[in-house]
Write a protein that holds these residues in place. Sequence first.
Motif, PDB file in Angstrom:
ATOM      1  N   GLN A   8      25.823 -25.740 -13.179  1.00  0.00           N
ATOM      2  CA  GLN A   8      25.592 -26.445 -11.921  1.00  0.00           C
ATOM      3  C   GLN A   8      26.617 -27.538 -11.678  1.00  0.00           C
ATOM      4  N   VAL A   9      27.200 -28.057 -12.734  1.00  0.00           N
ATOM      5  CA  VAL A   9      28.179 -29.128 -12.634  1.00  0.00           C
ATOM      6  C   VAL A   9      29.496 -28.660 -13.221  1.00  0.00           C
ATOM      7  N   GLN A  10      30.558 -28.924 -12.505  1.00  0.00           N
ATOM      8  CA  GLN A  10      31.887 -28.593 -12.968  1.00  0.00           C
ATOM      9  C   GLN A  10      32.778 -29.820 -12.922  1.00  0.00           C
ATOM     10  N   LEU A  11      33.610 -29.964 -13.928  1.00  0.00           N
ATOM     11  CA  LEU A  11      34.600 -31.023 -13.981  1.00  0.00           C
ATOM     12  C   LEU A  11      35.972 -30.366 -14.002  1.00  0.00           C
ATOM     13  N   VAL A  12      36.815 -30.749 -13.067  1.00  0.00           N
ATOM     14  CA  VAL A  12      38.141 -30.167 -12.944  1.00  0.00           C
ATOM     15  C   VAL A  12      39.185 -31.251 -13.099  1.00  0.00           C
ATOM     16  N   GLU A  13      40.062 -31.068 -14.076  1.00  0.00           N
ATOM     17  CA  GLU A  13      41.099 -32.041 -14.372  1.00  0.00           C
ATOM     18  C   GLU A  13      42.425 -31.638 -13.748  1.00  0.00           C
ATOM     19  N   SER A  14      43.248 -32.633 -13.495  1.00  0.00           N
ATOM     20  CA  SER A  14      44.585 -32.397 -12.987  1.00  0.00           C
ATOM     21  C   SER A  14      45.474 -33.571 -13.369  1.00  0.00           C
ATOM     22  N   GLY A  15      46.768 -33.380 -13.265  1.00  0.00           N
ATOM     23  CA  GLY A  15      47.705 -34.464 -13.485  1.00  0.00           C
ATOM     24  C   GLY A  15      48.500 -34.397 -14.772  1.00  0.00           C
ATOM     25  N   GLY A  16      48.168 -33.478 -15.641  1.00  0.00           N
ATOM     26  CA  GLY A  16      48.912 -33.354 -16.881  1.00  0.00           C
ATOM     27  C   GLY A  16      50.295 -32.786 -16.635  1.00  0.00           C
ATOM     28  N   GLY A  17      51.122 -32.862 -17.652  1.00  0.00           N
ATOM     29  CA  GLY A  17      52.470 -32.347 -17.532  1.00  0.00           C
ATOM     30  C   GLY A  17      53.368 -32.853 -18.627  1.00  0.00           C
ATOM     31  N   LEU A  18      54.649 -32.675 -18.408  1.00  0.00           N
ATOM     32  CA  LEU A  18      55.675 -33.095 -19.355  1.00  0.00           C
ATOM     33  C   LEU A  18      56.335 -34.367 -18.853  1.00  0.00           C
ATOM     34  N   VAL A  19      56.437 -35.345 -19.732  1.00  0.00           N
ATOM     35  CA  VAL A  19      57.049 -36.616 -19.367  1.00  0.00           C
ATOM     36  C   VAL A  19      57.822 -37.153 -20.563  1.00  0.00           C
ATOM     37  N   GLN A  20      58.869 -37.893 -20.290  1.00  0.00           N
ATOM     38  CA  GLN A  20      59.641 -38.507 -21.359  1.00  0.00           C
ATOM     39  C   GLN A  20      58.942 -39.749 -21.888  1.00  0.00           C
ATOM     40  N   ALA A  21      59.239 -40.084 -23.119  1.00  0.00           N
ATOM     41  CA  ALA A  21      58.680 -41.291 -23.709  1.00  0.00           C
ATOM     42  C   ALA A  21      58.981 -42.501 -22.829  1.00  0.00           C
ATOM     43  N   GLY A  22      57.971 -43.333 -22.659  1.00  0.00           N
ATOM     44  CA  GLY A  22      58.098 -44.490 -21.795  1.00  0.00           C
ATOM     45  C   GLY A  22      57.661 -44.235 -20.371  1.00  0.00           C
ATOM     46  N   GLY A  23      57.447 -42.994 -20.024  1.00  0.00           N
ATOM     47  CA  GLY A  23      57.042 -42.644 -18.684  1.00  0.00           C
ATOM     48  C   GLY A  23      55.551 -42.782 -18.470  1.00  0.00           C
ATOM     49  N   SER A  24      55.111 -42.347 -17.292  1.00  0.00           N
ATOM     50  CA  SER A  24      53.718 -42.500 -16.906  1.00  0.00           C
ATOM     51  C   SER A  24      53.170 -41.213 -16.313  1.00  0.00           C
ATOM     52  N   LEU A  25      51.879 -41.048 -16.454  1.00  0.00           N
ATOM     53  CA  LEU A  25      51.142 -39.967 -15.823  1.00  0.00           C
ATOM     54  C   LEU A  25      49.784 -40.501 -15.409  1.00  0.00           C
ATOM     55  N   ARG A  26      49.225 -39.902 -14.387  1.00  0.00           N
ATOM     56  CA  ARG A  26      47.862 -40.225 -13.997  1.00  0.00           C
ATOM     57  C   ARG A  26      47.034 -38.950 -13.975  1.00  0.00           C
TER      58      ARG A  26
ATOM     59  N   SER B 247      43.432 -37.007 -13.305  1.00  0.00           N
ATOM     60  CA  SER B 247      42.263 -37.079 -12.449  1.00  0.00           C
ATOM     61  C   SER B 247      41.251 -36.044 -12.893  1.00  0.00           C
ATOM     62  N   CYS B 248      39.994 -36.360 -12.711  1.00  0.00           N
ATOM     63  CA  CYS B 248      38.914 -35.431 -13.029  1.00  0.00           C
ATOM     64  C   CYS B 248      37.829 -35.584 -11.984  1.00  0.00           C
ATOM     65  N   ALA B 249      37.609 -34.539 -11.224  1.00  0.00           N
ATOM     66  CA  ALA B 249      36.611 -34.559 -10.170  1.00  0.00           C
ATOM     67  C   ALA B 249      35.406 -33.722 -10.563  1.00  0.00           C
ATOM     68  N   ALA B 250      34.245 -34.308 -10.460  1.00  0.00           N
ATOM     69  CA  ALA B 250      33.000 -33.607 -10.741  1.00  0.00           C
ATOM     70  C   ALA B 250      32.400 -33.071  -9.452  1.00  0.00           C
ATOM     71  N   SER B 251      31.857 -31.885  -9.522  1.00  0.00           N
ATOM     72  CA  SER B 251      31.227 -31.286  -8.359  1.00  0.00           C
ATOM     73  C   SER B 251      30.002 -30.491  -8.792  1.00  0.00           C
ATOM     74  N   GLY B 252      29.152 -30.177  -7.829  1.00  0.00           N
ATOM     75  CA  GLY B 252      27.948 -29.427  -8.112  1.00  0.00           C
ATOM     76  C   GLY B 252      26.704 -30.241  -7.826  1.00  0.00           C
ATOM     77  N   SER B 253      25.662 -29.974  -8.584  1.00  0.00           N
ATOM     78  CA  SER B 253      24.387 -30.657  -8.400  1.00  0.00           C
ATOM     79  C   SER B 253      24.424 -32.005  -9.100  1.00  0.00           C
ATOM     80  N   ILE B 254      24.821 -33.020  -8.359  1.00  0.00           N
ATOM     81  CA  ILE B 254      24.991 -34.356  -8.918  1.00  0.00           C
ATOM     82  C   ILE B 254      24.142 -35.356  -8.154  1.00  0.00           C
ATOM     83  N   PHE B 255      23.238 -35.992  -8.872  1.00  0.00           N
ATOM     84  CA  PHE B 255      22.489 -37.099  -8.310  1.00  0.00           C
ATOM     85  C   PHE B 255      23.247 -38.397  -8.553  1.00  0.00           C
ATOM     86  N   SER B 256      23.691 -38.580  -9.767  1.00  0.00           N
ATOM     87  CA  SER B 256      24.511 -39.721 -10.130  1.00  0.00           C
ATOM     88  C   SER B 256      25.217 -39.401 -11.434  1.00  0.00           C
ATOM     89  N   ILE B 257      26.230 -40.168 -11.742  1.00  0.00           N
ATOM     90  CA  ILE B 257      26.974 -39.993 -12.976  1.00  0.00           C
ATOM     91  C   ILE B 257      26.917 -41.282 -13.775  1.00  0.00           C
TER      92      ILE B 257
END
Length: 120
Positions: free
Chosen positions: A1-19, A21-31
């Motif tokens: 009923q609940v799914q969590l989908v991640e995004s934003g990963g990848g390849l980066v050089q040392a010292g770099g940054s990534l963000r 994200s994880c979005a939850a969907s489905g039958s959610i009253f609260s988290i």
Amino acid sequence: QVQLVESGGGLVQAGGSLRLSCAASGSIFSINDMGWYRQAPGKQRELVAAITSDGSANYAEPVKGRFTISRDNAKNTVYLQMNSLKPEDTAVYYCNAEVRRAMRATGVYWGQGTQVTVSS
């Protein structure tokens, strides 16, 4: 009923940054708590950061001062801002959430994981 989908990963050089994200969907009253875990090759999955429903956060020692966890309750989304990345941060990162689907129906859910690779 609940799914969590991640995004934003990848390849980066040392010292770099990534963000991530994880979005939850489905039958959610609260988290309740949400968090990020990671698993490097040959190692067990470990907690990276966690955040409560009201925004209180805690971090694993290796990422303190470099990573920031945040959430948008209106979007049922948790983020992980990763700065000053190191090769040791290379791992599959997993989103986690404790979701209340009803008054007495709470479960823990995991995302599929997203690869983060930091090159030297």
